[in-house]
Design a protein around this motif. Structure first.
Motif, PDB file in Angstrom:
ATOM      1  N   ALA A   1       0.840  -1.204   0.000  1.00 38.10           N
ATOM      2  CA  ALA A   1       0.000   0.000   0.000  1.00 38.10           C
ATOM      3  C   ALA A   1       0.872   1.250   0.000  1.00 38.10           C
ATOM      4  CB  ALA A   1      -0.926  -0.003   1.214  1.00 38.10           C
ATOM      5  N   TYR A   2       1.962   1.208   0.763  1.00 39.39           N
ATOM      6  CA  TYR A   2       2.898   2.336   0.779  1.00 39.39           C
ATOM      7  C   TYR A   2       3.433   2.604  -0.627  1.00 39.39           C
ATOM      8  CZ  TYR A   2       3.467   3.126   5.825  1.00 39.39           C
ATOM      9  OH  TYR A   2       3.282   3.478   7.129  1.00 39.39           O
ATOM     10  N   ARG A   3       3.836   1.528  -1.302  1.00 38.83           N
ATOM     11  CA  ARG A   3       4.408   1.699  -2.641  1.00 38.83           C
ATOM     12  C   ARG A   3       3.365   2.244  -3.615  1.00 38.83           C
ATOM     13  NH1 ARG A   3       7.200  -3.194  -5.935  1.00 38.83           N
ATOM     14  NH2 ARG A   3       5.068  -3.993  -5.879  1.00 38.83           N
ATOM     15  N   MET A   4       2.128   1.772  -3.482  1.00 41.47           N
ATOM     16  CA  MET A   4       1.065   2.254  -4.360  1.00 41.47           C
ATOM     17  C   MET A   4       0.860   3.759  -4.176  1.00 41.47           C
ATOM     18  SD  MET A   4      -2.984   1.229  -4.385  1.00 41.47           S
ATOM     19  CE  MET A   4      -3.228   2.064  -2.799  1.00 41.47           C
ATOM     20  N   PHE A   5       0.792   4.205  -2.917  1.00 40.22           N
ATOM     21  CA  PHE A   5       0.596   5.630  -2.659  1.00 40.22           C
ATOM     22  C   PHE A   5       1.816   6.445  -3.089  1.00 40.22           C
ATOM     23  CE2 PHE A   5      -2.526   4.276   0.765  1.00 40.22           C
ATOM     24  CZ  PHE A   5      -3.628   4.723   0.068  1.00 40.22           C
ATOM     25  N   ALA A   6       3.012   5.918  -2.834  1.00 40.39           N
ATOM     26  CA  ALA A   6       4.235   6.651  -3.168  1.00 40.39           C
ATOM     27  C   ALA A   6       4.361   6.874  -4.670  1.00 40.39           C
ATOM     28  CB  ALA A   6       5.459   5.903  -2.642  1.00 40.39           C
ATOM     29  N   ASN A   7       3.759   5.992  -5.454  1.00 36.75           N
ATOM     30  CA  ASN A   7       3.813   6.110  -6.912  1.00 36.75           C
ATOM     31  C   ASN A   7       2.536   6.708  -7.502  1.00 36.75           C
ATOM     32  OD1 ASN A   7       6.416   4.632  -8.003  1.00 36.75           O
ATOM     33  ND2 ASN A   7       5.653   3.378  -6.314  1.00 36.75           N
ATOM     34  N   SER A   8       1.662   7.198  -6.637  1.00 33.52           N
ATOM     35  CA  SER A   8       0.391   7.753  -7.101  1.00 33.52           C
ATOM     36  C   SER A   8       0.601   9.108  -7.787  1.00 33.52           C
ATOM     37  CB  SER A   8      -0.571   7.914  -5.922  1.00 33.52           C
ATOM     38  OG  SER A   8      -1.722   8.640  -6.315  1.00 33.52           O
ATOM     39  N   LYS A   9       0.243   9.175  -9.057  1.00 39.23           N
ATOM     40  CA  LYS A   9       0.348  10.442  -9.784  1.00 39.23           C
ATOM     41  C   LYS A   9      -0.680  11.450  -9.278  1.00 39.23           C
ATOM     42  CE  LYS A   9       2.207   8.473 -14.078  1.00 39.23           C
ATOM     43  NZ  LYS A   9       1.999   8.295 -15.538  1.00 39.23           N
ATOM     44  N   GLY A  10      -1.845  10.945  -8.871  1.00 46.64           N
ATOM     45  CA  GLY A  10      -2.884  11.836  -8.370  1.00 46.64           C
ATOM     46  C   GLY A  10      -2.458  12.548  -7.096  1.00 46.64           C
ATOM     47  N   TRP A  11      -1.793  11.813  -6.200  1.00 45.04           N
ATOM     48  CA  TRP A  11      -1.307  12.395  -4.942  1.00 45.04           C
ATOM     49  C   TRP A  11      -0.325  13.526  -5.234  1.00 45.04           C
ATOM     50  CZ3 TRP A  11       3.001  10.286  -1.376  1.00 45.04           C
ATOM     51  CH2 TRP A  11       2.948  10.931  -0.136  1.00 45.04           C
ATOM     52  N   ARG A  12       0.614  13.252  -6.119  1.00 47.12           N
ATOM     53  CA  ARG A  12       1.611  14.272  -6.454  1.00 47.12           C
ATOM     54  C   ARG A  12       0.965  15.451  -7.186  1.00 47.12           C
ATOM     55  NH1 ARG A  12       6.958  13.361 -10.303  1.00 47.12           N
ATOM     56  NH2 ARG A  12       7.303  15.562 -10.779  1.00 47.12           N
ATOM     57  N   THR A  13       0.031  15.171  -8.088  1.00 46.66           N
ATOM     58  CA  THR A  13      -0.617  16.244  -8.850  1.00 46.66           C
ATOM     59  C   THR A  13      -1.369  17.197  -7.931  1.00 46.66           C
ATOM     60  OG1 THR A  13      -0.838  14.856 -10.821  1.00 46.66           O
ATOM     61  CG2 THR A  13      -2.316  16.756 -10.643  1.00 46.66           C
TER      62      THR A  13
END
Length: 219
Positions: A138-150
């Motif tokens: 789950a950590y890796r999924m969030f860390a690679n989330s483009k939406g989170w960064r955007t």
């Protein structure tokens, strides 16, 4: 007409920022967003102790004495240095002077975060711990989330520093956590909350890294 938004920092509501108009009008989403940005800056200024005056309300929270309550595992007394699992992060400049530079800082911090998460994931796989492996995935999924960064980059473009953008997104996540009844989804949102703390520590250089040894006489 009335418009109010909470002044909050890391999910803690500090007050309410209100604007009023004698003339009847409908506030737009841009109005709400602009007021939320101002409220976020006020919250950071309060944390820095920027407001002058007497009383607890004018004191930066991290400068106040605090009482810790712990669970007793063994009767007796202990004396030592209190070690916070998630130390208070102090942001010295809540406003972005150069949004492009702030976005660069955010990108570099997120790259560092992804490397750290991948290292933790690799270590967890070696331990064959399925429960911990699920958390790390789950950590890796969030860390690679483009939406989170955007979402954080959009906040930076509005004039906020990278750290404040992370905090604002984190506050939104904590607000969502409070409304989610499903325990599994709440756990995943908690993972994102912890990831935000890690990202803040990378950006500010504050707090204790996972590799750092405990201080002497830590409690």
């Amino acid at each position: 007409s009335f418009l109010g938004v909470p002044i909050q920092r890391l999910g803690e509501v500090l007050g309410v920022l209100v604007i009023q108009s004698k003339a009847q009008r409908k506030y737009s989403e841009d109005d709400v967003y602009a007021l939320e940005v101002v409220a976020m800056v006020i919250a950071e200024m309060k944390e820095l102790g920027a407001f002058v005056g007497d009383g607890e309300a004018m004191t930066a929270p991290h400068q106040r004495p605090i009482m810790f309550n712990g669970a007793s595992a063994q009767e007796g007394a202990a004396r030592g240095n209190v070690l916070l699992h998630d130390p208070k992060i102090v942001i010295t400049n809540p406003v972005a002077d150069d949004p492009e530079d702030e976005k660069r800082r955010l990108k570099e911090a997120m790259d560092s975060l992804r490397i750290s998460v991948n290292d933790m994931l690799s270590a967890t796989k070696k331990e064959s711990n399925n429960d911990q492996l699920e958390v790390m995935e789950a950590y890796r999924m969030f860390a690679n989330s483009k939406g989170w960064r955007t979402r954080m980059e959009e906040l930076i473009e509005s004039g906020l520093a990278a750290e404040v953008a992370v905090e604002k997104e984190q506050s939104a996540t904590r607000a969502r956590m409070a409304r989610v009844p499903d325990p599994y989804l709440r756990e995943r949102l908690h993972d994102l909350d912890d990831l935000s703390n890690r990202l803040l520590r990378i950006l500010t250089g504050q707090g204790r890294s996972q590799e750092e040894s405990l201080p002497e006489n830590a409690v």
